[in-house]
Write a protein that holds these residues in place. Structure first.
Motif, PDB file in Angstrom:
ATOM      1  N   PHE A 505      -5.978 -10.160  -9.537  1.00 20.21           N
ATOM      2  CA  PHE A 505      -5.753  -8.742  -9.266  1.00 20.21           C
ATOM      3  C   PHE A 505      -6.802  -8.193  -8.308  1.00 20.21           C
ATOM      4  O   PHE A 505      -6.519  -7.302  -7.520  1.00 20.21           O
ATOM      5  CB  PHE A 505      -5.772  -7.948 -10.576  1.00 20.21           C
ATOM      6  N   ALA A 506      -8.007  -8.725  -8.381  1.00 23.90           N
ATOM      7  CA  ALA A 506      -9.048  -8.307  -7.448  1.00 23.90           C
ATOM      8  C   ALA A 506      -8.638  -8.627  -6.020  1.00 23.90           C
ATOM      9  O   ALA A 506      -8.902  -7.859  -5.091  1.00 23.90           O
ATOM     10  CB  ALA A 506     -10.380  -8.985  -7.787  1.00 23.90           C
ATOM     11  N   GLY A 507      -7.969  -9.783  -5.842  1.00 26.31           N
ATOM     12  CA  GLY A 507      -7.464 -10.116  -4.519  1.00 26.31           C
ATOM     13  C   GLY A 507      -6.318  -9.223  -4.103  1.00 26.31           C
ATOM     14  O   GLY A 507      -6.226  -8.800  -2.947  1.00 26.31           O
ATOM     15  N   SER A 508      -5.450  -8.888  -5.065  1.00 25.18           N
ATOM     16  CA  SER A 508      -4.282  -8.077  -4.721  1.00 25.18           C
ATOM     17  C   SER A 508      -4.652  -6.624  -4.435  1.00 25.18           C
ATOM     18  O   SER A 508      -4.014  -5.974  -3.608  1.00 25.18           O
ATOM     19  CB  SER A 508      -3.249  -8.136  -5.853  1.00 25.18           C
ATOM     20  N   ILE A 509      -5.681  -6.104  -5.099  1.00 27.17           N
ATOM     21  CA  ILE A 509      -6.018  -4.700  -4.908  1.00 27.17           C
ATOM     22  C   ILE A 509      -6.503  -4.439  -3.488  1.00 27.17           C
ATOM     23  O   ILE A 509      -6.338  -3.341  -2.943  1.00 27.17           O
ATOM     24  CB  ILE A 509      -7.077  -4.235  -5.939  1.00 27.17           C
ATOM     25  N   PHE A 510      -7.065  -5.472  -2.852  1.00 28.26           N
ATOM     26  CA  PHE A 510      -7.452  -5.340  -1.447  1.00 28.26           C
ATOM     27  C   PHE A 510      -6.213  -5.073  -0.591  1.00 28.26           C
ATOM     28  O   PHE A 510      -6.210  -4.184   0.270  1.00 28.26           O
ATOM     29  CB  PHE A 510      -8.155  -6.616  -0.983  1.00 28.26           C
ATOM     30  N   TYR A 511      -5.164  -5.833  -0.826  1.00 29.52           N
ATOM     31  CA  TYR A 511      -3.938  -5.668  -0.052  1.00 29.52           C
ATOM     32  C   TYR A 511      -3.190  -4.396  -0.445  1.00 29.52           C
ATOM     33  O   TYR A 511      -2.547  -3.764   0.403  1.00 29.52           O
ATOM     34  CB  TYR A 511      -3.040  -6.886  -0.228  1.00 29.52           C
ATOM     35  N   VAL A 512      -3.266  -4.017  -1.724  1.00 31.97           N
ATOM     36  CA  VAL A 512      -2.651  -2.761  -2.139  1.00 31.97           C
ATOM     37  C   VAL A 512      -3.311  -1.587  -1.409  1.00 31.97           C
ATOM     38  O   VAL A 512      -2.642  -0.637  -0.998  1.00 31.97           O
ATOM     39  CB  VAL A 512      -2.755  -2.581  -3.670  1.00 31.97           C
ATOM     40  N   GLY A 513      -4.638  -1.672  -1.224  1.00 29.27           N
ATOM     41  CA  GLY A 513      -5.331  -0.640  -0.453  1.00 29.27           C
ATOM     42  C   GLY A 513      -4.806  -0.559   0.966  1.00 29.27           C
ATOM     43  O   GLY A 513      -4.613   0.539   1.519  1.00 29.27           O
ATOM     44  N   GLY A 514      -4.557  -1.740   1.566  1.00 30.17           N
ATOM     45  CA  GLY A 514      -3.955  -1.753   2.888  1.00 30.17           C
ATOM     46  C   GLY A 514      -2.562  -1.151   2.866  1.00 30.17           C
ATOM     47  O   GLY A 514      -2.138  -0.484   3.823  1.00 30.17           O
ATOM     48  N   GLY A 515      -1.828  -1.379   1.770  1.00 33.40           N
ATOM     49  CA  GLY A 515      -0.502  -0.783   1.629  1.00 33.40           C
ATOM     50  C   GLY A 515      -0.556   0.724   1.549  1.00 33.40           C
ATOM     51  O   GLY A 515       0.252   1.426   2.176  1.00 33.40           O
ATOM     52  N   VAL A 516      -1.497   1.250   0.765  1.00 28.53           N
ATOM     53  CA  VAL A 516      -1.680   2.708   0.681  1.00 28.53           C
ATOM     54  C   VAL A 516      -1.960   3.273   2.073  1.00 28.53           C
ATOM     55  O   VAL A 516      -1.387   4.292   2.485  1.00 28.53           O
ATOM     56  CB  VAL A 516      -2.830   3.046  -0.286  1.00 28.53           C
ATOM     57  N   SER A 517      -2.827   2.591   2.795  1.00 26.06           N
ATOM     58  CA  SER A 517      -3.174   3.038   4.140  1.00 26.06           C
ATOM     59  C   SER A 517      -1.958   3.013   5.061  1.00 26.06           C
ATOM     60  O   SER A 517      -1.770   3.935   5.873  1.00 26.06           O
ATOM     61  CB  SER A 517      -4.286   2.153   4.711  1.00 26.06           C
ATOM     62  N   SER A 518      -1.123   1.996   4.947  1.00 34.60           N
ATOM     63  CA  SER A 518       0.063   1.901   5.795  1.00 34.60           C
ATOM     64  C   SER A 518       1.031   3.038   5.515  1.00 34.60           C
ATOM     65  O   SER A 518       1.599   3.629   6.439  1.00 34.60           O
ATOM     66  CB  SER A 518       0.755   0.548   5.577  1.00 34.60           C
ATOM     67  N   TYR A 519       1.206   3.366   4.236  1.00 37.01           N
ATOM     68  CA  TYR A 519       2.104   4.462   3.899  1.00 37.01           C
ATOM     69  C   TYR A 519       1.537   5.808   4.356  1.00 37.01           C
ATOM     70  O   TYR A 519       2.281   6.677   4.840  1.00 37.01           O
ATOM     71  CB  TYR A 519       2.364   4.486   2.389  1.00 37.01           C
ATOM     72  N   ILE A 520       0.244   5.990   4.206  1.00 39.50           N
ATOM     73  CA  ILE A 520      -0.378   7.220   4.700  1.00 39.50           C
ATOM     74  C   ILE A 520      -0.230   7.300   6.220  1.00 39.50           C
ATOM     75  O   ILE A 520       0.043   8.368   6.781  1.00 39.50           O
ATOM     76  CB  ILE A 520      -1.861   7.280   4.295  1.00 39.50           C
ATOM     77  N   SER A 521      -0.401   6.158   6.879  1.00 36.82           N
ATOM     78  CA  SER A 521      -0.243   6.116   8.329  1.00 36.82           C
ATOM     79  C   SER A 521       1.182   6.491   8.734  1.00 36.82           C
ATOM     80  O   SER A 521       1.386   7.277   9.670  1.00 36.82           O
ATOM     81  CB  SER A 521      -0.590   4.716   8.848  1.00 36.82           C
ATOM     82  N   SER A 522       2.182   5.943   8.030  1.00 35.03           N
ATOM     83  CA  SER A 522       3.583   6.292   8.316  1.00 35.03           C
ATOM     84  C   SER A 522       3.818   7.786   8.124  1.00 35.03           C
ATOM     85  O   SER A 522       4.501   8.435   8.928  1.00 35.03           O
ATOM     86  CB  SER A 522       4.521   5.496   7.411  1.00 35.03           C
ATOM     87  N   PHE A 523       3.248   8.325   7.046  1.00 38.43           N
ATOM     88  CA  PHE A 523       3.402   9.758   6.773  1.00 38.43           C
ATOM     89  C   PHE A 523       2.766  10.592   7.880  1.00 38.43           C
ATOM     90  O   PHE A 523       3.358  11.583   8.344  1.00 38.43           O
ATOM     91  CB  PHE A 523       2.761  10.083   5.417  1.00 38.43           C
ATOM     92  N   LEU A 524       1.574  10.203   8.320  1.00 43.68           N
ATOM     93  CA  LEU A 524       0.894  10.951   9.375  1.00 43.68           C
ATOM     94  C   LEU A 524       1.671  10.893  10.690  1.00 43.68           C
ATOM     95  O   LEU A 524       1.824  11.906  11.380  1.00 43.68           O
ATOM     96  CB  LEU A 524      -0.521  10.406   9.584  1.00 43.68           C
ATOM     97  N   ILE A 525       2.172   9.700  11.043  1.00 45.32           N
ATOM     98  CA  ILE A 525       2.941   9.557  12.284  1.00 45.32           C
ATOM     99  C   ILE A 525       4.182  10.447  12.247  1.00 45.32           C
ATOM    100  O   ILE A 525       4.472  11.187  13.199  1.00 45.32           O
ATOM    101  CB  ILE A 525       3.339   8.082  12.503  1.00 45.32           C
ATOM    102  N   THR A 526       4.916  10.385  11.131  1.00 42.31           N
ATOM    103  CA  THR A 526       6.133  11.183  10.999  1.00 42.31           C
ATOM    104  C   THR A 526       5.829  12.675  11.025  1.00 42.31           C
ATOM    105  O   THR A 526       6.511  13.460  11.698  1.00 42.31           O
ATOM    106  CB  THR A 526       6.867  10.819   9.697  1.00 42.31           C
TER     107      THR A 526
END
Length: 602
Positions: A505-526
């Motif tokens: 899970f420690a490994g996955s939470i790193f990628y989940v953080g990247g996922g949160v960032s990607s969704y925030i980025s999509s929201f900001l772009i839109t």
């Protein structure tokens, strides 16, 4: 309750402190083959990374040039896809640890990556699966519903594959070494080095050779290469199937977290106990994998989960009959470790807004910049410029390890030169600098395009600025340095600060953080696109960057990161490292020894 079975117990009718350990159970002998199986694992890792990165690295250009999508639509799909893959790692880690184990999870994931890459190839090779090419026409026919559905199906299969590989592959490789032997420990360290080398090597090769074939030779040939590589990865992985150490699933550690939260809520009306480091219930099962943790003062409301009342029942060996009503102090402290990490994780997730943008919009900037190299007429593919981010990261890692760490070690006296939080903070700072430089470079590119003779017209974009695309290198190198500080610092931070049985899970939470960032980025772009498209100043994110104000968007992101950096500094000051001497107040629970520790440093 049978007190004879407990190694220590104090009962006064209200609170009982227990420190109990079950008898050892004979372990099944495991044959660790170490480096003998590394050709299969590292070979699979190399071809898998080459395959999946080769499929995805130029996907932005593919969607705009082959599927005739607008830049905003393509960027939104890419960032949403990246976010879904990253969130998928958490689901995969849960399924891996709870039900299937790493080998079975990787089996499904490797096959999914191959099938997903094959589906994306078919969208290019079969004319019915993509829109009619529009060439230099200003108006193009977009994809049909069926074509979009097939494309999304391929991306969905890739989500399953990439989401399963990312949290499991690294841990599966480390499973092949004996963690209790000196050679095994050295082997694990070497494997980590090979893993990151392979990852960077695959990115650089994909962003140069594969992207060049896709952009200048043929999309069909360019997407066939990753499919062939993924097929080879699958063959190599299964060739070593009989040699691998395959650790079975041992149950999800998420259940323990749920137990602590539920029990603390049920017992929220209880009064806190005096000297909780002595009077809270504690119990260690046989062969307990996690390091024993000292009591800490933070999140004391969780302590109530470990208050043993007359209503709580224990088994003969001291184990709680109902784990939803009573938890151990060890479980409580493990949950505290996770809760302390979360504010740092959130700040690190916001930091990845930089990476989300530097992997997309610099490609569009390059398309409307002078990409010629030398006088021979060779033109660098737009997507290849992102390789400078990877190169900057790779070179800085070497400089950091060989020069910076020894120098800082002499100054600070810290073995690693700086602390993990300082390393993450440095990453956020360099990410901020990258966005500031990006804004000024885009402002210069746009000014030259509007005031100086241009080099022609980019299809469905606009005039090509006379500014050399090489001016994009500084912002990308800064982003690479930010990643070298932040990404590697985060992975090490999560690995060390999470309980040992939660390292998947420690490994996955790193990628989940990247996922949160990607969704925030999509929201900001839109959001920025919708709010500025009808404004007097024009759409910031217009298809033609010369008519937009991408520089304003970069400065907006820099402002967000500045606020995030201030937030991170506050959280880093508050944070207490697991099991170290910089905890504000911690207590050992062995016998009657009480040890208070003062905070030294962040």
């Amino acid at each position: 309750m049978d007190h004879q079975k407990l190694s220590s117990a104090v009962y006064d009718g209200s609170v009982t402190a227990v420190d109990s350990v079950k008898e050892d159970v004979q372990e099944t002998k495991v044959v660790y083959r170490g480096w003998k199986v590394m050709p299969y694992i590292i070979g699979n890792e190399t071809f898998e990374k080459l395959g999946i990165i080769g499929t995805l690295s130029n996907l932005l250009v593919y969607l705009t040039s082959v599927f005739n999508m607008k830049s905003v639509t393509a960027a939104t799909i890419i960032t949403a896809f990246a976010g879904t893959v990253n969130f998928g790692t958490f689901v995969a880690a849960f399924l891996c640890d709870t039900y299937f184990g790493r080998y079975k999870t990787l089996t499904v994931a490797v096959l999914a990556c191959f099938l997903g890459s094959l589906a994306i190839l078919l969208t290019a090779a079969v004319p019915q699966l993509h829109p009619v090419p529009c060439g230099t026409a200003s108006s193009c026919i977009g994809p049909s519903g069926g074509q979009i559905a097939f494309l999304l199906m391929g991306l969905g299969i890739l989500v399953v594959g990439a989401g399963g590989i990312r949290p499991c592959n690294l841990a599966f490789g480390a499973d092949q070494f004996n963690p209790k032997s000196g050679s095994g420990k050295r082997g694990i360290d070497s494997f980590f080095n090979w893993y990151f080398f392979t990852f960077t090597f695959a990115q650089i090769l994909s962003l140069t050779v594969v992207v060049y074939v896709q952009s200048n030779v043929s999309w069909t040939i360019g997407l066939t290469i990753p499919v062939v590589l993924m097929f080879l990865a699958s063959v190599i992985f299964f060739a070593g199937a009989k040699l691998y150490v395959k650790i079975e699933a041992s149950g999800s550690p998420l259940a323990s977290i749920a137990h602590v939260i539920t029990a603390s809520i049920k017992k929220h009306r209880l009064e806190p106990v005096e000297q909780p480091w002595l009077n809270l219930y504690n119990y260690y099962p046989s062969k307990y994998a996690n390091a024993k943790l000292k009591y800490t003062q933070q999140f004391r409301f969780l302590d109530k989960a470990a208050i043993l009342t007359p209503e709580d029942k224990l088994e003969a060996d001291g184990k709680p009959v109902n784990p939803w009503n009573l938890c151990t102090m060890q479980q409580v402290e493990e949950v505290k470790c996770i809760m302390r990490v979360l504010p740092i994780w959130f700040a690190s997730s916001i930091d990845y807004l930089t990476m989300a943008q530097q992997m997309t919009y610099p490609v569009f900037q390059a398309l409307q910049s002078d990409r010629r190299l030398g006088s021979g007429g060779f033109m660098i593919p737009a997507a290849t410029y992102v390789v400078f981010l990877m190169t900057g990261m790779t070179l800085f890692i070497i400089f950091y390890d060989r020069v910076l760490v020894p120098t800082l070690k002499r100054i600070t006296g810290i073995e690693t030169g700086i602390t993990l939080l300082q390393r993450i903070g440095a990453g956020i700072f360099f990410a901020f600098l990258s966005l500031i430089v990006s804004g000024f470079v885009e402002e210069r590119r746009r000014t030259l395009a509007l005031t100086q003779p241009t080099l022609g017209l980019a299809p469905r974009k606009g005039e090509i600025s006379s500014m050399s695309a090489m001016w994009l290198i500084p912002q990308l190198v800064l982003a690479g340095i930010a990643d070298a500080f932040g990404a590697i610092g985060q992975m090490e931070f999560y690995y060390k600060q999470f309980p040992e049985n939660m390292r998947s899970f420690a490994g996955s939470i790193f990628y989940v953080g990247g996922g949160v960032s990607s969704y925030i980025s999509s929201f900001l772009i839109t959001t920025v696109h919708r709010m500025t498209q009808n404004s007097a100043g024009g759409n910031w994110l217009a298809e033609d960057l010369n008519k937009g104000r991408l520089d304003y968007f970069y400065f907006l992101l820099a402002g967000i990161l500045a606020v995030n950096f201030a937030y991170f500094l506050v959280m880093a000051r508050w944070y207490r490292y697991k099991g170290s001497d910089d905890e504000e107040t911690s207590y050992e629970t062995s016998g009657d020894i009480i040890k208070e520790q003062d905070k030294n440093k962040v």
